[in-house]
Design a protein around this motif. Sequence first.
Motif, PDB file in Angstrom:
ATOM      1  N   VAL A  39       0.861  -1.216   0.216  1.00  0.00           N
ATOM      2  CA  VAL A  39       0.226   0.014  -0.101  1.00  0.00           C
ATOM      3  C   VAL A  39       0.921   1.248   0.169  1.00  0.00           C
ATOM      4  CG1 VAL A  39      -1.611   1.363   1.220  1.00  0.00           C
ATOM      5  CG2 VAL A  39      -2.030  -1.129   1.045  1.00  0.00           C
ATOM      6  N   ALA A  40       1.999   1.312   0.818  1.00  0.00           N
ATOM      7  CA  ALA A  40       2.701   2.490   0.905  1.00  0.00           C
ATOM      8  C   ALA A  40       3.471   2.701  -0.938  1.00  0.00           C
ATOM      9  CB  ALA A  40       3.951   1.967   1.878  1.00  0.00           C
ATOM     10  N   ARG A  41       3.986   1.605  -1.088  1.00  0.00           N
ATOM     11  CA  ARG A  41       4.586   1.897  -2.503  1.00  0.00           C
ATOM     12  C   ARG A  41       3.469   2.290  -3.428  1.00  0.00           C
ATOM     13  NH1 ARG A  41       4.412  -1.280  -7.291  1.00  0.00           N
ATOM     14  NH2 ARG A  41       3.220  -3.174  -6.005  1.00  0.00           N
ATOM     15  N   ARG A  42       2.235   2.173  -3.587  1.00  0.00           N
ATOM     16  CA  ARG A  42       1.168   2.519  -4.311  1.00  0.00           C
ATOM     17  C   ARG A  42       1.021   4.193  -3.899  1.00  0.00           C
ATOM     18  NH1 ARG A  42       0.545  -2.536  -4.425  1.00  0.00           N
ATOM     19  NH2 ARG A  42      -0.718  -3.497  -5.858  1.00  0.00           N
ATOM     20  N   CYS A  43       1.241   4.349  -2.801  1.00  0.00           N
ATOM     21  CA  CYS A  43       1.228   5.911  -2.263  1.00  0.00           C
ATOM     22  C   CYS A  43       2.677   6.556  -2.594  1.00  0.00           C
ATOM     23  CB  CYS A  43       0.860   6.149  -0.995  1.00  0.00           C
ATOM     24  SG  CYS A  43      -0.766   5.511  -0.602  1.00  0.00           S
ATOM     25  N   GLU A  44       3.731   6.021  -3.018  1.00  0.00           N
ATOM     26  CA  GLU A  44       5.058   6.415  -3.230  1.00  0.00           C
ATOM     27  C   GLU A  44       5.666   7.115  -1.888  1.00  0.00           C
ATOM     28  OE1 GLU A  44       4.717   9.650  -6.205  1.00  0.00           O
ATOM     29  OE2 GLU A  44       4.486   8.238  -7.886  1.00  0.00           O
ATOM     30  N   VAL A  45       5.292   5.985  -0.977  1.00  0.00           N
ATOM     31  CA  VAL A  45       5.738   6.165   0.552  1.00  0.00           C
ATOM     32  C   VAL A  45       6.852   5.054   0.821  1.00  0.00           C
ATOM     33  CG1 VAL A  45       5.205   5.924   2.903  1.00  0.00           C
ATOM     34  CG2 VAL A  45       3.808   7.301   1.486  1.00  0.00           C
ATOM     35  N   PRO A  46       8.032   5.595   0.877  1.00  0.00           N
ATOM     36  CA  PRO A  46       9.232   4.472   1.025  1.00  0.00           C
ATOM     37  C   PRO A  46       8.910   3.717   2.390  1.00  0.00           C
ATOM     38  CG  PRO A  46      10.159   6.749   1.030  1.00  0.00           C
ATOM     39  CD  PRO A  46       8.666   6.981   1.127  1.00  0.00           C
ATOM     40  N   ALA A  47       9.029   2.474   2.034  1.00  0.00           N
ATOM     41  CA  ALA A  47       8.775   1.483   3.324  1.00  0.00           C
ATOM     42  C   ALA A  47       9.484  -0.043   2.970  1.00  0.00           C
ATOM     43  CB  ALA A  47       7.243   1.423   3.489  1.00  0.00           C
ATOM     44  N   ALA A  48       9.818  -0.724   3.999  1.00  0.00           N
ATOM     45  CA  ALA A  48      10.257  -2.038   3.669  1.00  0.00           C
ATOM     46  C   ALA A  48      10.146  -2.920   5.093  1.00  0.00           C
ATOM     47  CB  ALA A  48      11.787  -1.777   3.719  1.00  0.00           C
ATOM     48  N   VAL A  49      10.148  -4.097   4.747  1.00  0.00           N
ATOM     49  CA  VAL A  49       9.592  -5.198   5.842  1.00  0.00           C
ATOM     50  C   VAL A  49      11.455  -5.248   6.384  1.00  0.00           C
ATOM     51  CG1 VAL A  49       9.421  -7.517   6.381  1.00  0.00           C
ATOM     52  CG2 VAL A  49       8.195  -6.335   4.430  1.00  0.00           C
ATOM     53  N   VAL A  50      10.938  -5.325   8.065  1.00  0.00           N
ATOM     54  CA  VAL A  50      12.089  -5.552   8.883  1.00  0.00           C
ATOM     55  C   VAL A  50      11.806  -6.946   9.327  1.00  0.00           C
ATOM     56  CG1 VAL A  50      12.779  -4.868  11.196  1.00  0.00           C
ATOM     57  CG2 VAL A  50      12.225  -3.209   9.490  1.00  0.00           C
ATOM     58  N   GLY A  51      12.638  -7.954   9.218  1.00  0.00           N
ATOM     59  CA  GLY A  51      12.601  -9.314   9.563  1.00  0.00           C
ATOM     60  C   GLY A  51      13.320  -9.439  11.166  1.00  0.00           C
ATOM     61  N   MET A  52      12.646  -8.729  12.088  1.00  0.00           N
ATOM     62  CA  MET A  52      13.005  -8.991  13.466  1.00  0.00           C
ATOM     63  C   MET A  52      12.585 -10.476  13.745  1.00  0.00           C
ATOM     64  SD  MET A  52      12.189  -6.674  16.927  1.00  0.00           S
ATOM     65  CE  MET A  52      10.359  -7.414  17.007  1.00  0.00           C
ATOM     66  N   PRO A  53      13.670 -11.056  14.519  1.00  0.00           N
ATOM     67  CA  PRO A  53      13.324 -12.310  14.927  1.00  0.00           C
ATOM     68  C   PRO A  53      11.988 -12.490  15.840  1.00  0.00           C
ATOM     69  CG  PRO A  53      15.681 -12.042  15.095  1.00  0.00           C
ATOM     70  CD  PRO A  53      15.133 -10.567  14.712  1.00  0.00           C
ATOM     71  N   GLY A  54      11.152 -13.296  15.491  1.00  0.00           N
ATOM     72  CA  GLY A  54      10.028 -13.416  15.866  1.00  0.00           C
ATOM     73  C   GLY A  54       8.844 -12.765  15.806  1.00  0.00           C
ATOM     74  N   HIS A  55       9.030 -11.627  15.092  1.00  0.00           N
ATOM     75  CA  HIS A  55       7.888 -10.744  14.824  1.00  0.00           C
ATOM     76  C   HIS A  55       8.548  -9.641  13.805  1.00  0.00           C
ATOM     77  CE1 HIS A  55       4.161  -8.997  15.893  1.00  0.00           C
ATOM     78  NE2 HIS A  55       4.612  -7.707  15.503  1.00  0.00           N
ATOM     79  N   VAL A  56       7.561  -9.442  12.708  1.00  0.00           N
ATOM     80  CA  VAL A  56       7.956  -8.815  11.584  1.00  0.00           C
ATOM     81  C   VAL A  56       7.487  -7.356  11.880  1.00  0.00           C
ATOM     82  CG1 VAL A  56       7.662  -8.426   9.096  1.00  0.00           C
ATOM     83  CG2 VAL A  56       8.577 -10.757   9.880  1.00  0.00           C
ATOM     84  N   LEU A  57       8.234  -6.413  11.429  1.00  0.00           N
ATOM     85  CA  LEU A  57       7.821  -4.974  11.424  1.00  0.00           C
ATOM     86  C   LEU A  57       7.880  -4.220  10.059  1.00  0.00           C
ATOM     87  CD1 LEU A  57       9.623  -3.987  14.934  1.00  0.00           C
ATOM     88  CD2 LEU A  57       7.154  -4.665  14.555  1.00  0.00           C
ATOM     89  N   VAL A  58       7.505  -3.068   9.952  1.00  0.00           N
ATOM     90  CA  VAL A  58       7.770  -2.470   8.815  1.00  0.00           C
ATOM     91  C   VAL A  58       8.738  -0.979   9.063  1.00  0.00           C
ATOM     92  CG1 VAL A  58       6.728  -1.109   6.775  1.00  0.00           C
ATOM     93  CG2 VAL A  58       5.515  -3.084   7.964  1.00  0.00           C
ATOM     94  N   VAL A  59       9.475  -0.504   8.139  1.00  0.00           N
ATOM     95  CA  VAL A  59      10.104   0.734   8.530  1.00  0.00           C
ATOM     96  C   VAL A  59      10.172   1.539   7.373  1.00  0.00           C
ATOM     97  CG1 VAL A  59      12.329  -0.299   7.466  1.00  0.00           C
ATOM     98  CG2 VAL A  59      12.553   1.659   9.406  1.00  0.00           C
TER      99      VAL A  59
END
Length: 277
Positions: free
Chosen positions: A123-143
């Motif tokens: 959704v962020a990509r469609r809004c031209e907002v920089p975002a990426a997945v953060v693979g924290m062990p045990g629980h994934v976040l977004v940055v």
Amino acid sequence: MPADRQPPLDPSHPSELTTRFAGVVRRSAPDRGLDEACALVAAHFSVGADPDGTDLVAVRSGLDDLARGVGDPSLRGVVDHLVAAGLGGDPSDYASPASSMLPAVVRRRRGLPILLAVVAVEVARRCEVPAAVVGMPGHVLVVGDDGLADPFHRRSHLRPADACDLFRRLHGASAPWDPSYLDPVGDAQVVARILANLANRYRADRDHRREAVALGLRSLVPGVGAEEQAALASALARSGAFDRAATTMEALADAGGAGTDPEELRERAVRWRARLN
């Protein structure tokens, strides 16, 4: 057919979707679509409504609809909008493979943390907002440029200290923290982790045919080590596909064994072939 209603699969059956999946995950990062890769994963377990057997049209339409409602072009604005639209996690969903299937997650707005992170990033990509997945062990976040977010817990802004606290709630107060846990991960790593989750879920359910499908797809993702072939071979054997299991193990032995004695792998392959007689 809904993603949680799964028709029987034959993991040895050749599929154009598998070839297409391999092509998508091997594209260079700017051209790789997480939405397409995840829709192709789901199509291996549930036949979609599109002519090609996926649900990619519905996935992209749903993501486009969510993006149109974003008013604040920031990661916080994207996640706030998604939460208002009903996106979030439910621990009871962890036991359902549908929580790892993007078509079902977009439709239900529920899923595992990594799938909800995929929705937020797309959704962020469609809004031209920089975002990426953060693979924290045990629980994934977004940055994003304005910090971290946790779509599963419906939190649109986290400080690194908040993420560390969450990590220690999951792993214990004395678990060692590494700031690199908050580094973004590539799309290929995201897909590989989704497939590992699915393989573990199907193994726990003793659905070894689908476990083998998930591991077979995972073996096609760039960066997945050769040792994964041993896990795939074992899953194939558990599913009753002894010939394919033996062939996979022999190929691993021929490649050097990836840390295991090649002769031991060949002996296992011989035992599996004997099961065919």
